[in-house]
Scaffold this active site. Structure first.
Site: not given
Ligand code: SAM
Length: 246
Positions: A85, A112, A150, A165
């Site tokens: 994220p 995490e 795609r 698109d």
């Molecule tokens: N503790 C992290 C933070 O707040 O930045 C969030 C961890 S999340 C619960 C677990 C995993 O989900 C991340 O390590 C990532 O690989 C994936 N993930 C969660 N949200 C995402 C997003 N918006 N885009 C891409 N991957 C995401």
């Protein structure tokens, strides 16, 4: 294009690979997929892939070693992406540039996330699918794989539809209708049944510009509209205003 996916939930990706365009592109050998279970790169009897965070507090973190060892097992990992994220937010133009790679490797986080040293030394880019948090990188990885696949030649039968698109050329797509012509008091626009391809093309362009103006006016700031586009958009806005007063 070869996708390598490092995950603790390989079954999620396996199911995904059995459906739709991803399945089709695998069958046609346009793409190849190598799903790697991080647990296969552990050395203890419990196949431990995570551990507690340093400094205390709740939450677990994916360990460095299984990620590094699984990356080392790949002959050519290509561009290495950690789904996060905190990463660069995914856009259509990012998908276009990713689609030019020969190999892409995705690291799917859980809990995490991963040990910071993975980000510091093993990856090329962190990519986010939006400003929100989900529980794992697998769904984010599937979004990116579907978005890239795609765009590859030979995957979607009508490549022209891909070019029209939303976001491909900076604006949104035009509305689409299918049969019947009339339903619940709503008719399709006459022009779409006229057989006049030039007029249909103009209608589509006008309504693509109009949809962008209505739903995502911010996008219009970043596209260069032709004089003809300006005229069509003005007409669209006038028609909207007239309909408001009816
Ligand atoms: N503790 C992290 C933070 O707040 O930045 C969030 C961890 S999340 C619960 C677990 C995993 O989900 C991340 O390590 C990532 O690989 C994936 N993930 C969660 N949200 C995402 C997003 N918006 N885009 C891409 N991957 C995401």
């Amino acid at each position: 294009m070869k996708y390598n996916i490092l995950t603790i939930f390989p079954n999620l990706i396996e199911e995904f690979s059995k459906t739709g365009i991803v399945h089709k592109s695998l069958t046609k050998k346009i793409v190849d997929m190598n799903i790697i279970n991080l647990r296969n790169f552990t050395s203890d009897p419990n196949r431990t892939i995570d551990d507690k965070v340093y400094g205390g507090g709740p939450g677990m973190v994916l360990k460095y070693e299984p990620i590094k060892d699984s990356l080392n097992s790949i002959e050519d990992p290509g561009y290495i992406i950690y789904l996060s994220p905190q990463g660069n937010v995914l856009t259509q133009s990012k998908l276009k540039s990713l689609s030019l790679n020969k190999n892409i490797t995705f690291i799917c986080g859980r809990y995490e996330g991963v040990d910071q040293r993975v980000l510091d030394s093993l990856i090329d880019e962190e990519i986010s699918i939006g400003d929100y948090v989900i529980s794992g990188g697998e769904n984010a990885c599937m979004v990116i794989i579907e978005g890239i696949t795609r765009l590859l030649k030979g995957v979607v039968d009508d490549y022209q539809s891909i070019l029209e698109d939303s976001f491909q050329n900076g604006i949104l797509d035009h509305p689409h209708y299918t049969r019947p012509d009339s339903i619940d008091g709503m008719d399709i626009p006459d022009v779409l049944n006229s057989g006049d391809h030039k007029m249909i093309e103009i209608w589509r362009r006008k309504h693509a510009l109009g949809a962008t103006w209505l739903k995502r006016p911010d996008l219009l700031k970043n596209v260069k509209l032709s004089e003809e586009d300006d005229k069509l958009l003005k007409e669209y806005i006038e028609e909207c205003k007239k309909n408001e007063h009816k």
